[in-house]
Design a protein around this motif. Structure first.
Motif, short mmCIF file in Angstrom:
data_model
loop_
_atom_site.label_atom_id
_atom_site.label_comp_id
_atom_site.label_asym_id
_atom_site.label_seq_id
_atom_site.Cartn_x
_atom_site.Cartn_y
_atom_site.Cartn_z
N TRP A 55 14.59 3.70 18.77
CA TRP A 55 14.37 2.82 18.57
C TRP A 55 15.59 2.44 16.94
N ILE A 56 15.24 4.03 16.39
CA ILE A 56 16.30 4.13 15.59
C ILE A 56 17.87 3.89 15.70
N ILE A 57 18.28 4.09 16.95
CA ILE A 57 19.71 3.81 17.17
C ILE A 57 19.67 2.49 17.26
N ASN A 58 18.84 1.63 17.71
CA ASN A 58 18.70 0.47 18.53
C ASN A 58 18.53 -0.27 17.16
N TYR A 59 18.11 0.02 15.94
CA TYR A 59 17.89 -0.57 14.42
C TYR A 59 18.67 -0.20 13.73
N TYR A 60 20.24 0.62 13.44
CA TYR A 60 21.02 1.15 12.87
C TYR A 60 22.56 0.59 13.61
N ALA A 61 22.22 0.43 15.40
CA ALA A 61 23.11 -0.61 16.25
C ALA A 61 23.19 -2.03 15.30
N ARG A 62 22.08 -2.55 15.05
CA ARG A 62 21.56 -3.40 14.59
C ARG A 62 22.37 -4.36 13.04
N LEU A 63 22.24 -2.93 12.34
CA LEU A 63 22.53 -2.95 11.33
C LEU A 63 24.31 -2.56 11.42
N MET A 64 24.59 -2.67 12.03
CA MET A 64 26.23 -2.60 12.19
C MET A 64 26.75 -1.19 11.91
N ASP A 65 26.17 -0.29 11.86
CA ASP A 65 26.19 1.30 11.68
C ASP A 65 26.53 1.74 12.45
N GLY A 66 28.01 2.20 13.43
CA GLY A 66 28.30 2.85 14.95
C GLY A 66 27.96 4.41 14.08
N TYR A 80 0.52 -1.29 0.21
CA TYR A 80 -0.08 0.38 -0.39
C TYR A 80 1.18 1.29 0.10
N LYS A 81 0.16 1.82 -0.47
CA LYS A 81 0.70 3.88 -0.63
C LYS A 81 0.96 4.19 1.04
N GLU A 82 1.67 4.95 1.79
CA GLU A 82 1.79 4.92 3.08
C GLU A 82 1.30 6.78 2.92
N PHE A 83 0.33 6.91 4.29
CA PHE A 83 -0.59 8.00 3.93
C PHE A 83 0.64 9.17 4.20
N GLU A 84 1.66 8.30 5.84
CA GLU A 84 2.58 9.37 6.28
C GLU A 84 3.92 8.55 6.36
N PRO A 85 4.59 8.86 4.72
CA PRO A 85 5.62 8.13 5.13
C PRO A 85 7.24 8.64 6.06
N GLY A 86 6.88 9.58 6.73
CA GLY A 86 7.75 10.00 7.66
C GLY A 86 7.21 9.47 8.94
N HIS A 87 6.17 8.19 9.18
CA HIS A 87 5.73 8.36 10.03
C HIS A 87 6.32 8.08 11.27
N GLY A 111 11.49 9.30 13.15
CA GLY A 111 12.21 10.15 14.03
C GLY A 111 12.32 11.18 15.29
N HIS A 112 10.64 11.70 14.54
CA HIS A 112 10.40 12.88 15.13
C HIS A 112 10.41 13.30 16.74
N THR A 113 9.97 11.61 17.20
CA THR A 113 9.57 11.88 18.91
C THR A 113 10.36 11.18 19.46
N GLY A 114 10.96 11.41 20.91
CA GLY A 114 12.05 10.92 21.43
C GLY A 114 12.32 9.47 21.71
#
Length: 769
Positions: free
Chosen positions: A634-645, A580-587, A626-629
């Protein structure tokens, strides 16, 4: 300020939040807590305010809020969804599936302590601080040429709040003491005590239902002076000419955590007095020492050093402002990490019986945002992400207890909504354990929370290796949840076994037929990922315990019939059953990456999905995500799991710059504590990961953390690690085995295995370098 010559100022300030001025607003005050009893200390030398909370003070009482029509209409709602008649499905669900009433009542502020000295006094040499290693908030200053110190802590040992005021000159303390609560309470002062008693009188509203007289509560202040006098004037205590003043405070309610309901058999005055009577018989020095011993023992299990220690000499608010203006402060990042551990201890240890809510236990309102409740579509779970990894396993006890007790209501909801055995929880609940479909048919249709919450049982076992816990508590809870989730799966038009209705928190898509934004659908990706993770955990647990072979095999068959994870049109993870097409792509929610974190189904071992996860993040962030704390955490954890320090660190910086308040509370906005806990977990994930069965050392170390050291970080299997690195490369390493067994570790492509013995430590430096 003068310190011992053998200790530098920056070392003294290493794990402190400190300021040159008192807090003007609640979000600048400093938090203390023992798990059950918390306070926010303003540090005002003229009229001090200490705002107090107790974990169980909630509006409402236990009641069955399941919609009696739910089971009768559920299949019709499903059929309408499968027929793409989403508006009709939503309307029917809103009318016949939604809880009655549809919303829980809020967690509430308990009371304020005011210490009134005099508004015209001259205050100099002022400093306030929170020492997170000691768990003490200290305010020091000179009043009219005389030195004063105020120390505030919440003792888990004695289960009371303590305020200690000392004058450096004899007979220097003159003040008035008041307890205050704006509604539902009366106050009286007698015999060096102030007693606040009351009952929450809930109002009737459409959203929260019929009001009435509900929870009873009591707060007591006991004043003990050395020198001078304490007299009663109306409803306050008047202190004159004291050299020291010790205040013990307690707060209790008639909430029963075992029943998850009010218990009129509890005498709140007697209960509150008991705690005060016990502690007042002790010397203050003994109470203080016992608090320090208990608190330091937990905090000191883990340390983190990243450099920039000279910046500890700068007040915390000035350091944070510098970071917001683009500067780097690695020591502040280490402090922020440890502050998350401190806060988790403060709202979920020792005397605590309830898990950490949206604000931990620190709340200054009667109707806080989102009711300061337990949201189980991310927030409650995120609160406990750092618990096991950051060497605070016992802080999960209130959460695990809560899950255990809520099953009673969850079994009723399973029967009345789904006609199924097992237990269920949806996306929102309170201290009274509601398990109905809350807050609207979109958000409330979230039975997958049952699996996500149950996974905390499995994680506790993985880190502790406690087979007795798994057998007696963890697995029975998991199995009951799996029974429900297995039973409610239905066949989709594509032939997959899916949950319906379903939604991807809290995002909307444009319906391909109507073009309208909607959330209600079936078989969303997050459901699939949680079911994969949870059913796999249940299978492994049953194998470990050598039980339920037939049930285990039935879960294996269900896993084969679930929708596969797909890559969408822009190369990311597909969020819904269709592209589906997202209504809020930056959700703010990026729920369809659950399989990356905290799940384990997306990793380097699934390269196509691993790459698609990167594209998902790029897409969300390029559209303003990523506009809420908590989302940034959660994004920090995502990038950690992606090995992108470097990217993980970039988002840690963004969280500090955009979503952190002066007292280092996470700012949603408003304050919401999950961002603190999520970012602490993310920093730990950058340093150690163990979700694949192999302990990865420094898997996402950012370039900016070129030199550093971590001690006491934990890995699954019961392993504790100490690591030191220089110029971005591991220098030394040690692993301690709590349980014994085979320990597999990897660093920069090199893998080793050590057959460990329980309680033994092993130098791993030579083997890995």
């Amino acid at each position: 300020m003068v310190f011992s010559v053998c200790v530098t100022a920056q070392e003294k300030n290493a794990l402190k939040l400190w300021y040159k001025q008192p807090a003007k607003i609640w979000e600048q005050a400093l938090p203390i807590g023992n798990g059950r009893l918390g306070a926010m200390v303003f540090g005002n030398a003229q009229t001090e305010r200490i705002q107090i909370n107790e974990e169980s003070l909630w509006g409402g009482r236990a009641k069955n809020t399941n919609n009696p029509d739910a089971r009768k209409y559920l299949d019709t709602v499903r059929q309408l969804i499968f027929a793409n008649k989403i508006d009709d499905a939503y309307d029917l669900a809103q009318q016949h599936l939604l809880a009655t009433p549809p919303t829980v009542r809020p967690y509430q502020h308990f009371m304020n302590l005011f210490i009134k000295y005099g508004d015209k006094d001259e205050i100099t040499n002022y400093q306030r601080e929170l020492n997170i290693i000691n768990g003490v908030a200290t305010t020091s200053y000179t009043r009219n040429g005389k030195g004063f110190t105020e120390k505030v802590f919440s003792s888990a040992v004695d289960n009371v709040l303590v305020v200690r005021i000392e004058s450096k000159t004899p007979s220097g303390i003159n003040c008035r003491l008041q307890l205050e609560r704006a509604v539902d309470a009366t106050v009286k002062a007698q015999n060096k005590n102030i007693i606040l008693t009351g009952m929450i009188r809930d109002t009737t509203t459409k959203q929260m239902g019929i009001g009435g007289d509900n929870m009873k509560f009591c707060g007591i202040l006991k004043a003990i002076n050395k020198g001078g006098t304490i007299t009663t004037k109306e409803n306050e205590l008047v202190v004159r000419g004291a050299s020291t003043l010790t205040l013990y405070l307690n707060a209790t309610t008639d909430y029963d955590a075992e029943k998850m309901d009010l218990n009129r058999g509890i005498n709140v005055l007697a209960s509150c007095s008991k705690g005060i009577n016990a502690v007042e018989k002790k010397e203050y020095a003994a109470v203080f020492k016992a608090h320090l011993t208990e608190h330091q023992a937990m905090m000191n299990r883990m340390s983190l050093s990243l450099g920039d220690e000279e910046k500890n000499n700068i007040p915390t608010d000035e350091r944070l402002l510098a970071v917001k203006n683009g500067q780097q402060d690695k020591a502040l990042e280490a402090l922020f990490f440890q502050y998350g551990r401190y806060l988790l201890m403060g709202c979920s240890r020792g005397p605590a019986q309830l898990p950490a809510n949206l604000q931990g236990i620190w709340c200054h309102q009667f109707f806080p945002k989102w009711r300061c409740d337990f949201h189980t579509n991310i927030n409650l779970q995120m609160n406990y992400w750092p618990a096991e990894l950051c060497n605070l396993s016992e802080t999960t006890k209130p959460l695990l207890h809560f899950i255990d007790k809520i099953r009673k209501n969850g079994r009723v909801s399973a029967k009345e909504i789904y006609g199924s055995d097992g237990w269920v929880i949806h996306h929102n609940t309170s201290a009274f354990g509601e398990t109905s479909i809350q807050d609207g048919a979109f958000a409330g249709m979230y039975p997958i929370a049952t699996g996500w919450m149950s996974l905390h049982e499995w994680e506790h076992y993985l880190f502790t290796g406690d087979k007795k816990f798994l057998s007696e508590k963890g697995y029975p809870i998991m199995k009951e949840g799996a029974v429900l989730l297995k039973n409610i799966l239905v066949k989709s038009p594509e032939g997959y076994m899916v949950i319906a209705p379903s939604y991807s928190p809290e995002n909307s898509f444009l319906h391909p037929v109507t073009g309208k934004p909607t959330r209600m659908t079936y078989g969303v990706t997050m459901d699939v990922e949680i079911l994969q993770e949870f059913f796999t955990a249940c299978i492994k647990a049953s194998e470990i315990l050598n039980t339920d072979e037939a049930f285990r095999n039935s879960l294996k068959e269900v896993l084969k019939q679930m929708p596969p994870l797909k890559v969408n049109s822009y190369g990311g993870i597909q969020e819904w059953i269709q592209d589906y097409k997202e209504f809020e792509p930056g959700h703010r929610h990026i729920s369809h990456l659950f399989g990356l974190y905290p799940g384990t189904t997306i990793s380097e071992q699934t390269p196509a999905l691993f790459e698609a996860a990167k594209q998902t993040l790029n897409h969300r962030l390029s559209n303003g995500g990523g506009h809420t704390g908590w989302s940034r955490a959660w994004i920090i954890n995502y990038y950690a799991r992606l090995m992108d320090g470097d990217s993980a660190h970039e988002h840690l910086q963004m969280l500090l710059r955009k979503s952190t308040l002066e007292n280092l509370f996470d700012d949603h906005p408003p304050f919401q504590i999950d961002g603190n806990f999520g970012s602490t977990a993310g920093i730990a994930e950058m340093l150690v990961q163990s979700h694949t069965g192999i302990i990865q050392l420094l898997p996402a170390l950012p370039k900016v953390w070129n030199d550093g050291e971590v001690k006491g970080i934990c890995a699954r299997g019961g392993f504790v690690l100490d690591l030191k690195w220089k110029d971005g490369k591991l220098q030394t390493g040690k692993v301690t085995s709590r349980n014994g067994g085979l320990c597999k570790m990897a660093y920069k492509g090199k893998q080793i295995s050590i057959a460990t013995q329980k309680g033994e430590s092993y130098d791993i430096t030579k083997q890995l370098l």
